[in-house]
Design an enzyme around this catalytic site. Structure first.
Site, PDB file in Angstrom:
ATOM      1  N   ALA A 125       0.411  -1.371   0.177  1.00  0.00           N
ATOM      2  CA  ALA A 125      -0.048  -0.230   0.033  1.00  0.00           C
ATOM      3  C   ALA A 125       0.760   1.111   0.068  1.00  0.00           C
ATOM      4  O   ALA A 125       0.181   2.491   0.226  1.00  0.00           O
ATOM      5  CB  ALA A 125      -0.409   0.155   1.373  1.00  0.00           C
ATOM      6  N   CYS A 126       1.914   0.450   0.407  1.00  0.00           N
ATOM      7  CA  CYS A 126       2.976   2.465  -0.244  1.00  0.00           C
ATOM      8  C   CYS A 126       2.722   3.038  -1.414  1.00  0.00           C
ATOM      9  O   CYS A 126       3.266   2.272  -2.403  1.00  0.00           O
ATOM     10  CB  CYS A 126       4.867   1.638   0.209  1.00  0.00           C
ATOM     11  SG  CYS A 126       5.639   2.736   0.831  1.00  0.00           S
ATOM     12  N   ASP A 127       3.177   4.536  -1.117  1.00  0.00           N
ATOM     13  CA  ASP A 127       2.743   4.955  -2.277  1.00  0.00           C
ATOM     14  C   ASP A 127       3.949   4.823  -3.202  1.00  0.00           C
ATOM     15  O   ASP A 127       4.685   5.018  -4.398  1.00  0.00           O
ATOM     16  CB  ASP A 127       2.616   6.315  -1.751  1.00  0.00           C
ATOM     17  CG  ASP A 127       1.141   6.942  -1.699  1.00  0.00           C
ATOM     18  OD1 ASP A 127      -0.038   6.063  -2.566  1.00  0.00           O
ATOM     19  OD2 ASP A 127       1.061   7.816  -1.123  1.00  0.00           O
ATOM     20  N   MET A 184       6.370   2.720  -2.933  1.00  0.00           N
ATOM     21  CA  MET A 184       6.087   1.260  -3.925  1.00  0.00           C
ATOM     22  C   MET A 184       5.453   1.020  -4.631  1.00  0.00           C
ATOM     23  O   MET A 184       6.412   0.500  -5.383  1.00  0.00           O
ATOM     24  CB  MET A 184       5.780   0.269  -2.669  1.00  0.00           C
ATOM     25  CG  MET A 184       6.762   0.028  -1.748  1.00  0.00           C
ATOM     26  SD  MET A 184       8.063  -0.838  -1.894  1.00  0.00           S
ATOM     27  CE  MET A 184       7.516  -2.172  -2.631  1.00  0.00           C
ATOM     28  N   LYS A 185       4.418   1.361  -4.701  1.00  0.00           N
ATOM     29  CA  LYS A 185       3.854   1.568  -5.870  1.00  0.00           C
ATOM     30  C   LYS A 185       4.440   2.236  -6.856  1.00  0.00           C
ATOM     31  O   LYS A 185       4.524   1.993  -8.381  1.00  0.00           O
ATOM     32  CB  LYS A 185       2.165   2.808  -6.269  1.00  0.00           C
ATOM     33  CG  LYS A 185       1.183   1.585  -4.790  1.00  0.00           C
ATOM     34  CD  LYS A 185       0.074   3.203  -4.881  1.00  0.00           C
ATOM     35  CE  LYS A 185      -1.166   1.916  -3.639  1.00  0.00           C
ATOM     36  NZ  LYS A 185      -2.077   3.086  -3.684  1.00  0.00           N
TER      37      LYS A 185
END
Length: 118
Positions: A10-12, A14-15
């Site tokens: 869910a980390c931005d 990471m996305k």
């Protein structure tokens, strides 16, 4: 060469890293700390390469919410213990390039340099 991306789904950041890898046709395995946890040997290897100050995410909410006693006198051993207990404190993402090198954090230019330069 097996490339592994470590982090939390869910980390931005990471996305952004996953989108960059996908758009550039880089095959990788994804290791989600929330599902699979963190591994002490991996943390120690990353710290040996980058230093605990880089691997430990002190800017994140999880670290900031720690009691002050847990934040003082930090060293590599204490940082590993904190990150094993709460993997959200590991700076994200960690990209294991499969050749003994890792990248910590996401910067498109660093990913390009490491993965697209042949």
């Amino acid at each position: 060469m097996t490339i592994t991306l470590y982090g939390i789904k869910a980390c931005d950041t990471m996305k952004k890293a996953r989108v960059w890898l996908d758009e550039n046709g880089v095959n990788y395995a994804f290791h989600d700390y929330k599902v699979a946890g963190a591994n002490k040997a991996d943390l120690e290897r990353w710290i040996a390469e980058h230093g605990w100050e880089t691997v430990l995410n002190r800017a994140g909410t999880t670290f900031r919410k720690l009691p002050d006693a847990d934040k003082i006198d930090l060293n590599a051993d204490k940082a590993v213990a904190l990150m094993l207990a709460q993997p959200s404190m590991i700076k994200r993402p960690v990209l294991d390039l499969g050749d003994g090198r890792t990248l910590v954090g996401f910067k498109p230019e660093r990913y390009a340099e490491a993965l697209l330069q042949s």
